[in-house]
Design a protein around this motif. Structure first.
Motif, PDB file in Angstrom:
ATOM      1  N   PHE A  87       4.920   3.845  -3.072  1.00 35.60           N
ATOM      2  CA  PHE A  87       4.605   4.746  -1.969  1.00 35.60           C
ATOM      3  C   PHE A  87       3.730   5.904  -2.447  1.00 35.60           C
ATOM      4  N   ALA A  88       3.948   6.381  -3.669  1.00 36.88           N
ATOM      5  CA  ALA A  88       3.112   7.460  -4.203  1.00 36.88           C
ATOM      6  C   ALA A  88       1.674   6.994  -4.358  1.00 36.88           C
ATOM      7  N   ARG A  89       1.486   5.780  -4.860  1.00 40.01           N
ATOM      8  CA  ARG A  89       0.120   5.248  -5.002  1.00 40.01           C
ATOM      9  C   ARG A  89      -0.574   5.140  -3.653  1.00 40.01           C
ATOM     10  N   ALA A  90       0.210   4.874  -2.601  1.00 37.00           N
ATOM     11  CA  ALA A  90      -0.364   4.758  -1.261  1.00 37.00           C
ATOM     12  C   ALA A  90      -0.506   6.110  -0.573  1.00 37.00           C
ATOM     13  N   GLY A  91      -0.100   7.176  -1.240  1.00 34.56           N
ATOM     14  CA  GLY A  91      -0.260   8.518  -0.682  1.00 34.56           C
ATOM     15  C   GLY A  91       0.809   8.900   0.316  1.00 34.56           C
ATOM     16  N   HIS A  92       2.001   8.324   0.198  1.00 32.92           N
ATOM     17  CA  HIS A  92       3.072   8.618   1.152  1.00 32.92           C
ATOM     18  C   HIS A  92       4.303   9.175   0.449  1.00 32.92           C
ATOM     19  N   PRO A 137       5.530   2.083  10.316  1.00 34.41           N
ATOM     20  CA  PRO A 137       6.150   0.792   9.981  1.00 34.41           C
ATOM     21  C   PRO A 137       5.199  -0.228   9.374  1.00 34.41           C
ATOM     22  N   GLU A 138       3.989  -0.366   9.910  1.00 30.99           N
ATOM     23  CA  GLU A 138       3.058  -1.361   9.393  1.00 30.99           C
ATOM     24  C   GLU A 138       2.653  -1.029   7.955  1.00 30.99           C
ATOM     25  N   ALA A 139       2.497   0.262   7.673  1.00 36.34           N
ATOM     26  CA  ALA A 139       2.159   0.677   6.311  1.00 36.34           C
ATOM     27  C   ALA A 139       3.335   0.438   5.366  1.00 36.34           C
ATOM     28  N   ILE A 140       4.554   0.669   5.858  1.00 34.95           N
ATOM     29  CA  ILE A 140       5.741   0.393   5.040  1.00 34.95           C
ATOM     30  C   ILE A 140       5.754  -1.071   4.610  1.00 34.95           C
ATOM     31  N   VAL A 146      16.743  12.879  -1.459  1.00 34.54           N
ATOM     32  CA  VAL A 146      16.176  13.047  -2.798  1.00 34.54           C
ATOM     33  C   VAL A 146      14.848  12.302  -2.840  1.00 34.54           C
ATOM     34  N   SER A 147      13.784  13.014  -3.157  1.00 37.47           N
ATOM     35  CA  SER A 147      12.475  12.380  -3.246  1.00 37.47           C
ATOM     36  C   SER A 147      12.441  11.406  -4.422  1.00 37.47           C
TER      37      SER A 147
END
Length: 495
Positions: free
Chosen positions: A49-54, A83-86, A157-158
């Protein structure tokens, strides 16, 4: 880093006790987030998710349970991704994904050995009629946490980068005190989703927490709103409550707040006042004690069938109570009435058929032992007791023993000895006859061959006749069984 948290928590040792505050302070930590171990699945998801900027945050029960030292097999996450990005981020990591909840913003995935659910931040609105909200996706973690049921479930927790701990509603402080509060106004929370009131009672049972007085007051005021909840969801919460560590405490919350009047009215109905001579005990208090004692007799994992039977075993008493001469109180045939009521309640709750049948039969049989104690039984009666109980016999033993709550030590010892004797006789008969699988000495094919008849009602009648003889006399042997069958058939034909 801690965001939105007003409580300082410099040190704590998580442990498996019901509530956190009883732990001794031994371990220095810089953030409560450091007390939440991240499984490999969470680390992998966070990096993706971090690589995708989320953003991605571990949230709710897994955070609470980690702080309490409790195991957690499933992980819940929340994110700003839609949801689609998830789904696009998760699919390369997952052994399997499912999208049954995608319209509500939830994507499920199996990552390694863990089941994970990732949900987009929500900012739902409720209509006050059903518990199904108008789904609205949000952009704020704090707003998402506010819509959760209780503050101790509104911590996050992140898992992307720094382990930021977010606790805007002081859930950690409430967890430390062992107090159940809602993030917003309790009336608003329960008005949105009345099932949360049952969840409160369940958490009392499972986690050993207490309910904040303002929350309890809102539950009492809004108890009637539980009528909006489907029976299946009610049953699920009641079953989890009964499977908890202290179900008695959760049930007392339900009765005291009026929730039980809506979903399990048979329980508060047991609070019958004693007659003027005090000749019968409080059946409600007795029931809770029987439940406690049944739990003490369990062999390992919670036996929900036994617990349901203990809870419902005396619900036929209010309908059968009569005041006899001399101030005596009787409850004749309350086990028959109670079995019918138990089946009806569980059927209303849409319980599985097996649970309905098993609990009903245990309630029906729980009083039969007293006939053994007062008059003694023949071997035939013992065989019938075992046959009627079938595979429920071990549970029936526990229920009957739990039903003794007298404070008269002599009477309690006599009851225990009598049941010891009964169990010994059952064991002896089982060893002799393999009592668990009693069958007539002749099967259906032999009956038809001996009598020269075709399949039909007469075969079943002959079978039942031979079974009754077997129950009365024990094994007959082949020759005697044939003779008894021929005599029965001849008498039938002559008649």
């Amino acid at each position: 880093m801690v965001t939105g948290a007003s409580v300082r928590w410099p040190s704590v040792t998580p442990r498996a006790d019901p509530v956190l505050p009883r732990a001794q302070v031994t371990a220095q930590v810089t953030s409560p987030g450091d007390l939440v171990p991240l499984p490999d699945a969470a680390v992998a998801l966070g990096a993706a998710f971090a690589r995708a900027g989320h953003e991605l945050h571990l949230v709710g029960g897994p955070v609470r349970d980690a702080l309490m030292g409790r195991p957690c097999d499933d992980l819940d996450f929340t994110t700003d991704a839609r949801p689609e990005a998830i789904l696009a981020i998760v699919e390369p990591l997952a052994a399997a994904t499912w999208t049954t909840g995608i319209r509500f913003g939830t994507v499920g995935a199996r990552i390694g050995p863990l089941l994970c659910e990732i949900t987009t931040f929500r900012a739902d609105a409720y209509d006050g009629v059903s518990r199904n909200p108008e789904v609205r996706f949000g952009d704020s973690l704090v707003a998402d946490l506010r819509r959760r049921d209780f503050t101790m479930n509104a911590m996050a927790v992140s898992v992307t980068g720094e382990r930021t701990f977010t606790d805007p509603y002081q859930g950690l402080a409430d967890l430390a005190r062992g107090v159940l509060r809602t993030p917003g106004a309790p009336a608003e929370s329960f008005g949105d989703d009345p099932l949360r009131m049952l969840r409160a009672a369940r958490f009392v049972s499972a986690l050993g927490v207490a309910i904040d007085p303002t929350v309890a007051a809102a539950m009492q005021a809004l108890a009637g709103e539980l009528a909006r909840i489907t029976p299946e969801r009610v049953l699920a919460e009641l079953t989890k409550l009964l499977a908890g560590r202290t179900p008695r405490a959760g049930l007392e919350v339900m009765v005291d707040t009026g929730l039980a009047e809506v979903v399990l009215p048979e329980l508060p109905a047991l609070r019958m006042a004693a007659d003027e001579h005090g000749q019968h005990k409080d059946v409600y208090a007795h029931t809770l004690q029987v439940l406690d004692q049944a739990i003490d007799l369990e062999d390992g994992e919670p036996d929900v069938t036994l617990r349901w039977a203990a809870l419902l075993h005396d619900i036929g008493k209010p309908a059968t109570r009569e005041f006899a001469s001399g101030g005596r109180v009787t409850f004749h045939h309350h086990e028959v009435v109670g079995a019918r009521m138990a089946r009806k309640r569980l059927k209303t709750l849409r319980a599985p058929n097996q649970l309905i049948q098993d609990v009903g039969q245990l309630v029906y049989l729980h009083l039969r032992f007293y006939g053994y104690r007062t008059s003694g039984w023949t071997d035939s009666a013992v065989r019938r007791y075992v046959q009627d109980a079938g595979p429920l016999l071990p549970r029936l033993h526990k229920l009957v023993r739990s039903d003794c709550t007298t404070r008269n030590k002599r009477k309690a010892a006599a009851l225990s000895h009598a049941y010891d004797t009964l169990e010994e006789r059952i064991a002896a008969l089982q060893a002799q006859e393999e009592l668990d699988a009693i069958r007539p000495d002749l099967d259906g094919n032999e009956i038809m061959a001996i009598l020269g008849i075709a399949p039909g009602r007469e075969v079943g009648q002959a079978y039942q006749h031979l079974l009754a003889l077997r129950m009365e006399h024990g094994p007959l042997g082949h020759d005697r069984a044939v003779a008894e069958l021929r005599t029965w058939w001849a008498d039938r034909v002559d008649g």
